[in-house]
Scaffold this active site. Structure first.
Site, mmCIF file in Angstrom:
data_model
loop_
_atom_site.group_PDB
_atom_site.id
_atom_site.type_symbol
_atom_site.label_atom_id
_atom_site.label_comp_id
_atom_site.label_asym_id
_atom_site.label_seq_id
_atom_site.Cartn_x
_atom_site.Cartn_y
_atom_site.Cartn_z
ATOM 1 N N ASP A 53 24.210 -14.675 18.666
ATOM 2 C CA ASP A 53 24.876 -15.598 17.762
ATOM 3 C C ASP A 53 24.289 -15.437 16.363
ATOM 4 O OD1 ASP A 53 25.879 -17.656 16.352
ATOM 5 O OD2 ASP A 53 25.063 -19.246 17.624
ATOM 6 N N GLU A 132 0.148 0.936 2.792
ATOM 7 C CA GLU A 132 -1.249 0.538 3.025
ATOM 8 C C GLU A 132 -1.254 -0.980 3.117
ATOM 9 O OE1 GLU A 132 -3.441 1.987 -0.336
ATOM 10 O OE2 GLU A 132 -2.711 4.031 -0.074
ATOM 11 N N GLU A 134 -2.530 -4.690 3.796
ATOM 12 C CA GLU A 134 -3.733 -5.516 3.844
ATOM 13 C C GLU A 134 -3.408 -6.867 4.475
ATOM 14 O OE1 GLU A 134 -5.845 -3.756 -0.204
ATOM 15 O OE2 GLU A 134 -4.589 -5.525 -0.336
ATOM 16 N N GLU A 189 -11.822 -4.843 3.696
ATOM 17 C CA GLU A 189 -11.456 -4.798 2.287
ATOM 18 C C GLU A 189 -12.458 -5.567 1.439
ATOM 19 O OE1 GLU A 189 -9.700 -3.814 -0.180
ATOM 20 O OE2 GLU A 189 -8.742 -2.184 0.926
ATOM 21 N N GLU A 196 -7.770 -3.723 5.944
ATOM 22 C CA GLU A 196 -6.660 -2.831 5.612
ATOM 23 C C GLU A 196 -6.548 -1.774 6.694
ATOM 24 O OE1 GLU A 196 -6.387 -1.208 1.598
ATOM 25 O OE2 GLU A 196 -5.727 0.706 2.401
ATOM 26 N N HIS A 245 0.375 -1.467 -0.952
ATOM 27 C CA HIS A 245 0.596 -0.294 -1.803
ATOM 28 C C HIS A 245 1.502 0.658 -1.039
ATOM 29 C CE1 HIS A 245 -3.548 -0.997 -3.864
ATOM 30 N NE2 HIS A 245 -2.712 -1.991 -4.028
ATOM 31 N N ARG A 316 -6.779 3.012 -11.820
ATOM 32 C CA ARG A 316 -6.159 2.346 -10.697
ATOM 33 C C ARG A 316 -5.523 1.016 -11.062
ATOM 34 N NH1 ARG A 316 -7.969 3.680 -5.348
ATOM 35 N NH2 ARG A 316 -8.873 5.741 -5.364
ATOM 36 N N GLU A 333 2.080 6.245 -5.954
ATOM 37 C CA GLU A 333 1.659 5.023 -5.266
ATOM 38 C C GLU A 333 2.164 3.835 -6.074
ATOM 39 O OE1 GLU A 333 -2.551 4.034 -3.487
ATOM 40 O OE2 GLU A 333 -2.448 3.192 -5.474
ATOM 41 N N ARG A 335 2.104 0.057 -6.599
ATOM 42 C CA ARG A 335 1.026 -0.836 -6.192
ATOM 43 C C ARG A 335 1.378 -2.318 -6.174
ATOM 44 N NH1 ARG A 335 -2.849 -1.066 -9.172
ATOM 45 N NH2 ARG A 335 -4.535 -1.196 -7.687
#
Lengths: 444, 233
Positions: A53, A132, A134, A189, A196, A245, A316, A333, A335
């Site tokens: 449903d 990745e 976390e 982490e 992670e 990420h 980063r 990547e 982020r």
């Protein structure tokens, strides 16, 4: 995970003495739903005759049109590794279909399939995604309610030699491996209680399926350890939040389309256009990659989460980072996404945004190799660095300003999504928070 | 019991009612069994079992929010420790009717005093997990202690058997490898069986390596030699 035929699955269900099969699908808001059937019904299910449903699923359909069909994807057959004694349970991830045999527009898996098909149509054979993820592992209180206490700071188990979080994470990895995941890394982490686990990249659809499975496994195993796992992006103020990420690469004729030995930084022109597309569209799709009120409490300066729309091959801090590996594993990547997102929609959005860059030949601004968090507002303006939305409200506004979100999601999902998110924001906005009480109650 | 004193088992209890937990602890202490900790809810119980690794957990069914039965199931499924589940007759009947419905194939052993059972094993009933021993309340001190002793004695027995099986498995592997290596040495070095065995043994002692590993290395070396020989030809 190998692909199975219908007959093989029926045989396995019989031979392995499987009691129940869960037919899984995901709603628009990324919640895993399932219809459990007994092993006797497996043939019926594999012939796509299982109905449910649809009106009982948030964001799906109205009551008048509620019959929906589930079409199990045989490649996704997996036996859950826990509780073997109480009768084994297996699962199949399904596509949702209308009674007339057309794919249901509101099925997130269909949204992603459509985006992938678009990429195929313009010549890209695969879009690979490596997430990745976390998460936090918290203790529960004596009422069973999750707290924000972690094993690391709870301190009352000083006697025990075992770190409960580490122990649970090890079990999670083992369970995932049993289910066919290739674990690339698993570590504690930055924040207390934060973990992670990275698993191998897969093509977009499989990667999204994997993220959904991953969340289920983490929650289940944590529970069996007397812990509560949460993917909430920012559960505790003052420490790092949880991101997802997302590493992405495009393939064309068996080659990594982002790699060009002779290109600047050994990146191809397509890679630059893709970056350009993401940067142009990120604000408009932020409501998809970061879909809840709490998502925007993670995207603040000071905690490794991106705030500004920039890219770099070195530092980063920006939104898009280019990891050092080249050749087949050249990748971007992204982020900002967090694990509260619906992975099907988020991956579809990232792919579409990137392809928009390739199709429109959008040249990205030069890379930002300085730490943006150390720049002043004026410096950022002079370098033309824009910021991600600061709240869910802003993200919804940005989403409505451009047509990219509607293009990714299709009208059905788009309408339901915006409606629900506006309601969520309104609900939050009108509530009195603890912060307000703490600051104003005595002051005024 | 004497053995229990010499080799005290590590026991944790999970009983919500502090007075009852204290009483159980006192009874166990009286008989030489130290209780190392008590948990007052189901999740805490699991966390303490995982973190303290006791030999035995005595879990009351009436825990909240996760029932003692659930915690006991997980502890025994994941082979964390042995479990005695404390429950009253009504709770047992409920469990039995819900688990037999699901086609439970194994059995729960229930032990009770109180109503007519008189401390004897009152019956083996169908349920979910065979490794959970159920003690039906009300239970006499005597029956309770006997149950604890029985579980611990069985545990020691099973652990010993598991260890023996492990050792036998290693012996078989060693023997297989050594026999093969001996054969290769005899054929290649033209030495006697005793000399071949002595050679392996000496290598094992000199290098501080188990004989199985030395033998495996010999087998691998000859295997490689043969492969290169055929490849060369």
């Amino acid at each position: 995970m190998p692909g199975y035929t219908k007959e093989e699955i029926i045989k396995m269900v019989k031979e392995q003495d499987i009691k129940f099969i869960r037919l899984q699908f995901t709603d628009i808001f990324g919640m895993l739903k399932n219809v459990a059937i007994t092993s006797d019904q497996i043939e019926k299910a594999l012939s796509n005759k299982c109905m449910f449903d649809g009106s009982s699923i948030e964001g799906f359909v109205r009551i008048e049109e509620s019959d929906m069909y589930l079409r199990p994807d045989p490649d996704t057959f997996v036996i859950f590794p826990w509780r073997p004694q109480a009768g084994k349970v297996a699962r199949l991830i399904c596509d949702v279909y209308n009674p007339d045999g057309t794919p249901f527009e509101g099925d997130p898996r269909y949204v992603l399939r459509r985006a992938i098909k678009k990429a195929n149509d313009i010549g890209y054979s695969a879009f690979n995604v490596g997430p990745e993820c976390e998460f936090f592992l918290f203790l529960t209180d004596s009422d069973g309610k999750p707290t924000v206490m972690t094993h690391d700071n709870a301190g009352y188990f000083d006697l025990g030699p075992v770190d409960l979080g580490e122990n649970a994470r090890r079990e999670i990895c083992l369970a995932l491996e049993e289910m066919g995941f290739e674990i690339e890394a698993s570590h504690h982490e930055v924040a207390p209680g934060q973990h992670e686990i990275d698993f191998k990249y897969e093509d977009a659809l499989k990667a999204a399926d994997n993220i959904m499975t991953f969340k289920l496994v983490v929650k289940t195993i944590a529970q069996r350890n007397g812990l509560h796992a949460t993917f909430m992006p920012k559960p505790v103020f003052g420490i790092n939040g949880s991101g997802m990420h997302t590493n992405v690469s495009l393939f064309k004729d068996g080659r990594n389309a982002f790699y060009d030995e002779g290109g600047d930084l050994q990146l191809s022109q397509e890679a630059y256009y893709f970056i350009g597309g993401i940067m142009k569209n990120m604000k408009s799709i932020a409501a998809i990659t970061n879909p809840i009120v709490n998502s925007y409490k993670r995207l603040v300066p000071g905690y490794e989460a991106p705030v500004y729309i920039a890219w770099s091959a070195r530092n980063r801090s920006p939104l898009i980072r280019i990891p050092a590996s080249r050749g087949l594993s050249t990748r971007l990547e992204i982020r900002c996404p967090d694990p509260s997102c619906n992975p099907y929609l988020a991956i579809a959005a990232i792919l579409t945004a990137g392809l928009d860059g390739i199709e429109g030949k959008i040249v990205p601004p030069p890379s930002t190799d300085k730490n943006i968090f150390h720049m002043t507002g004026a410096e950022r303006i002079s370098e033309g660095i824009d910021a991600l939305p600061g709240s869910l409200e802003e993200a919804i506004c940005e989403m409505k300003k451009s047509d990219i979100a509607r293009k990714v999601l299709g009208s059905h999902v788009y309408e339901k999504f915006v409606e629900a998110k506006e309601e969520e924001w309104d609900n939050y906005r009108t509530k009195i928070s603890k912060w307000e009480i703490d600051h104003y109650l005595t002051k005024f | 019991m004497e053995q229990a004193v010499m080799d005290p088992a590590r026991i944790i209890t999970a009983v919500g009612n502090a007075a009852a937990a204290g009483k159980i602890k006192a009874i166990l202490a009286e008989h030489g069994y130290p209780v190392i900790d008590n948990a007052s809810d189901g999740n805490e119980c699991l966390r303490k079992i995982i973190s303290l690794r006791p030999d035995l957990a005595i879990i009351d069914h009436g825990l909240a929010p996760r029932s003692g039965y659930e915690a006991a199931l997980i502890a025994s499924e994941d082979k964390l420790c042995d479990v005695i589940l404390l429950l009253n007759a009504g709770q047992r009947d409920n469990l039995n009717s819900s688990t037999t419905g699901g086609g439970g194939r194994s059995s729960i052993t229930s032990i009770g005093a109180g109503s007519g059972a008189g401390g004897k094993i009152s019956g083996i009933s169908a349920g979910a997990v065979e490794d959970i021993v159920m003690a039906i309340k009300p239970i006499t001190k005597d029956a309770f202690i006997r149950t604890v002793e029985l579980v611990l004695r069985n545990r020691r027995k099973i652990l010993k058997l598991e260890k023996e099986i492990e050792e036998l498995k290693t012996t078989i592997v060693t023997r297989k490898e050594v026999e093969k290596a001996k054969g290769l040495l005899i054929a290649n070095l033209k030495i006697s069986e005793d000399e071949a065995f002595r050679l392996i043994q000496k290598q094992s002692m000199d290098r501080g390596m188990p004989m199985a590993e030395v033998a495996a290395a010999i087998n691998k070396a000859y295997g490689l030699k043969r492969k290169t020989a055929t490849a060369g030809a």
